[in-house]
Design an enzyme around this catalytic site. Structure first.
Site, PDB file in Angstrom:
ATOM      1  CB  CYS A 113     -72.329  80.936  10.401  1.00 15.41           C
ATOM      2  SG  CYS A 113     -70.696  80.581  11.063  1.00 15.41           S
ATOM      3  CG  HIS A 252     -72.396  79.806   6.489  1.00 13.52           C
ATOM      4  ND1 HIS A 252     -71.690  80.986   6.466  1.00 13.52           N
ATOM      5  CD2 HIS A 252     -71.769  78.996   7.373  1.00 13.52           C
ATOM      6  CE1 HIS A 252     -70.695  80.897   7.318  1.00 13.52           C
ATOM      7  NE2 HIS A 252     -70.711  79.707   7.886  1.00 13.52           N
ATOM      8  CG  ASN A 282     -67.243  79.829   8.299  1.00 13.44           C
ATOM      9  OD1 ASN A 282     -67.877  80.882   8.261  1.00 13.44           O
ATOM     10  ND2 ASN A 282     -67.611  78.793   9.044  1.00 13.44           N
TER      11      ASN A 282
HETATM   12  N1  COA Z   1     -54.919  69.202   8.612  1.00 13.93           N
HETATM   13  C1  COA Z   1     -54.675  67.882   8.630  1.00 13.93           C
HETATM   14  N2  COA Z   1     -55.406  67.010   9.343  1.00 13.93           N
HETATM   15  C2  COA Z   1     -56.427  67.506  10.057  1.00 13.93           C
HETATM   16  C3  COA Z   1     -56.741  68.867  10.087  1.00 13.93           C
HETATM   17  C4  COA Z   1     -55.933  69.739   9.329  1.00 13.93           C
HETATM   18  N3  COA Z   1     -56.155  71.052   9.279  1.00 13.93           N
HETATM   19  N4  COA Z   1     -57.814  69.063  10.886  1.00 13.93           N
HETATM   20  C5  COA Z   1     -58.175  67.861  11.348  1.00 13.93           C
HETATM   21  N5  COA Z   1     -57.334  66.924  10.864  1.00 13.93           N
HETATM   22  C6  COA Z   1     -57.346  65.488  11.109  1.00 13.93           C
HETATM   23  C7  COA Z   1     -58.045  65.135  12.384  1.00 13.93           C
HETATM   24  O1  COA Z   1     -57.188  65.259  13.478  1.00 13.93           O
HETATM   25  C8  COA Z   1     -58.435  63.688  12.120  1.00 13.93           C
HETATM   26  O2  COA Z   1     -57.325  62.889  12.360  1.00 13.93           O
HETATM   27  P1  COA Z   1     -57.482  61.470  13.100  1.00 13.93           P
HETATM   28  O3  COA Z   1     -58.375  60.655  12.196  1.00 13.93           O
HETATM   29  O4  COA Z   1     -56.084  60.971  13.175  1.00 13.93           O
HETATM   30  O5  COA Z   1     -58.113  61.770  14.416  1.00 13.93           O
HETATM   31  C9  COA Z   1     -58.717  63.660  10.613  1.00 13.93           C
HETATM   32  O6  COA Z   1     -58.079  64.846  10.082  1.00 13.93           O
HETATM   33  C10 COA Z   1     -60.187  63.666  10.256  1.00 13.93           C
HETATM   34  O7  COA Z   1     -60.824  64.640  11.023  1.00 13.93           O
HETATM   35  P2  COA Z   1     -62.362  64.891  10.884  1.00 13.93           P
HETATM   36  O8  COA Z   1     -62.792  65.917  11.877  1.00 13.93           O
HETATM   37  O9  COA Z   1     -63.109  63.586  10.835  1.00 13.93           O
HETATM   38  O10 COA Z   1     -62.406  65.500   9.388  1.00 13.93           O
HETATM   39  P3  COA Z   1     -63.629  65.944   8.562  1.00 13.93           P
HETATM   40  O11 COA Z   1     -63.622  65.284   7.260  1.00 13.93           O
HETATM   41  O12 COA Z   1     -64.915  65.926   9.365  1.00 13.93           O
HETATM   42  O13 COA Z   1     -63.305  67.489   8.293  1.00 13.93           O
HETATM   43  C11 COA Z   1     -63.937  69.653   9.105  1.00 13.93           C
HETATM   44  C12 COA Z   1     -63.157  68.369   9.377  1.00 13.93           C
HETATM   45  C13 COA Z   1     -63.795  70.560  10.300  1.00 13.93           C
HETATM   46  C14 COA Z   1     -63.354  70.295   7.882  1.00 13.93           C
HETATM   47  C15 COA Z   1     -65.413  69.282   8.867  1.00 13.93           C
HETATM   48  O14 COA Z   1     -65.874  68.419   9.871  1.00 13.93           O
HETATM   49  C16 COA Z   1     -66.306  70.491   8.831  1.00 13.93           C
HETATM   50  O15 COA Z   1     -66.216  71.333   7.956  1.00 13.93           O
HETATM   51  N6  COA Z   1     -67.247  70.568   9.795  1.00 13.93           N
HETATM   52  C17 COA Z   1     -68.219  71.623   9.841  1.00 13.93           C
HETATM   53  C18 COA Z   1     -67.585  72.858  10.324  1.00 13.93           C
HETATM   54  C19 COA Z   1     -68.564  73.944  10.334  1.00 13.93           C
HETATM   55  O16 COA Z   1     -69.511  73.950   9.606  1.00 13.93           O
HETATM   56  N7  COA Z   1     -68.289  74.914  11.177  1.00 13.93           N
HETATM   57  C20 COA Z   1     -68.990  76.113  11.254  1.00 13.93           C
HETATM   58  C21 COA Z   1     -70.436  75.961  11.312  1.00 13.93           C
HETATM   59  S1  COA Z   1     -71.017  77.448  10.693  1.00 13.93           S
END
Ligand code: COA
Length: 325
Positions: A113, A252, A282
């Protein structure tokens, strides 16, 4: 050393739109969850036969037209991508051939990214020293080809697209400062394990779904906030500027909450941020260049403005760049 800037911009987004409501039908998710956790409402998907280079070529043609530069005059093509058409030849070479830019030296950059900023900094080095008179810098991705459409943790986040910039000497303004960083010890947080020399493609790697993106989103989230704020701060400091001087901040576009938290940490007025994550998700290396292209075309960035590009991605890699427009 010559002052170097961006003299032309182009973008391409595939036609097909995949909304959160569409995803509700295929994985256990909801529009409400995706919007509140990420800020994404929809993303574009390339057609089955449309490869990364096909999108990149469209964006490149736009940038060359905008810069009023003929393809035969292009001296360097750098393509930032994590989804090349194939292992080799490089996507940059495929683009060169399609464009007919026979004079150009070509290579790809793998910095996920952060790829566009890495490629821009490399181009700046060549052009400022007079090694090449110009460079076509492209960020292009078909992330839909490496996303596991059964994994709700990742499939809701990504989209496809391409952007391009023509880099050349400028009389006024241009790239004022740049900063790049990496930490390979964080490589396990976001990776595509299959298909390389570590795990060449076999029936087993396919059964284990190793050819898809694997991500530890939570850990990345915390690092992205801290690192993106720090990278922008370092680039601004090097330019002798502060957040108050910034007219347009282009981060980003991985997650709306990451962007807002990084801006808060920086002390940046959120009105200065340009975002398109809602429409496209993204797009990895294509995100910042498409956002820059849109911000210029819609008049958000005007002549003389201070623009900051700020990126973070798998590797881990990051970077920031201050440009006087
Ligand atoms: N729909 C519904 N629930 C979802 C889901 C979706 N698409 N994806 C994950 N969940 C659930 C998980 O399973 C978890 O459930 P649990 O508590 O029963 O285990 C819950 O939602 C919380 O998951 P979590 O990973 O803690 O959520 P979050 O608030 O951290 O959001 C992301 C997840 C991926 C959106 C976030 O962590 C993120 O954006 N991370 C950075 C990603 C990134 O930058 N990637 C590229 C780098 S360039």
């Amino acid at each position: 050393m010559k002052a170097v800037g961006i003299i032309g911009l182009g973008k391409y987004l595939p036609k097909r739109i995949l909304t959160n409501q569409d995803l509700e039908k295929t994985v256990d998710t909801s529009d409400e969850w995706i919007v509140t956790r990420t800020g994404i409402r929809q993303r574009r998907l390339a057609a089955t036969k449309e490869a990364t280079s096909d999108m990149a070529i469209r964006a490149a043609i736009g940038a060359l037209k905008d810069a009023k530069i003929k393809t035969e005059a292009v001296e360097l093509i750098i393509t930032a991508t994590t989804t090349p058409d194939m292992q080799f030849p490089s996507t940059a070479c495929i683009i060169q051939s399609a464009l007919g830019a026979r004079r150009a030296a070509c290579f790809d950059v793998s910095a996920a990214c952060a790829g566009f900023v890495y490629a821009l900094v490399i181009a700046q080095q060549f052009v400022s020293r007079g090694v090449y008179r110009n460079a076509l810098v492209i960020g292009a991705e078909k992330l839909s080809s490496i996303v596991d459409w059964q994994d709700r943790n990742t499939c809701v986040l990504f989209g496809d697209g391409a952007g391009a910039a023509l880099v050349a000497p400028v009389k006024r303004g241009g790239i004022i400062s740049t900063y790049l960083g990496s930490d390979g010890s964080g490589g396990d947080l976001l990776l595509l394990p299959g298909g390389g020399s570590r795990h060449p493609a076999t029936h087993q790697t396919i059964d284990k779904r190793l050819h898809y993106v694997k991500m530890q989103g939570n850990e990345l989230f915390k690092l992205a906030v801290k690192i993106m704020a720090d990278a922008a701060h370092k680039a601004l400091k090097q330019a002798g500027l502060s957040c108050k001087d910034v007219d347009c901040f282009i981060p980003h576009q991985a997650n709306l909450r990451i962007i807002l938290a990084a801006a808060k940490r920086l002390g940046l007025d959120t009105k200065k941020i340009y975002m398109n994550i809602e429409k496209y998700g993204n797009m990895s290396s294509a995100s910042t260049i498409i956002a820059l292209c849109e911000a210029v075309k819609c008049g958000r960035i005007k002549k003389g403005d201070i623009v900051v590009l700020d990126v973070f991605g798998a590797g881990l890699v990051w970077g920031a760049c201050v440009i006087k427009w």
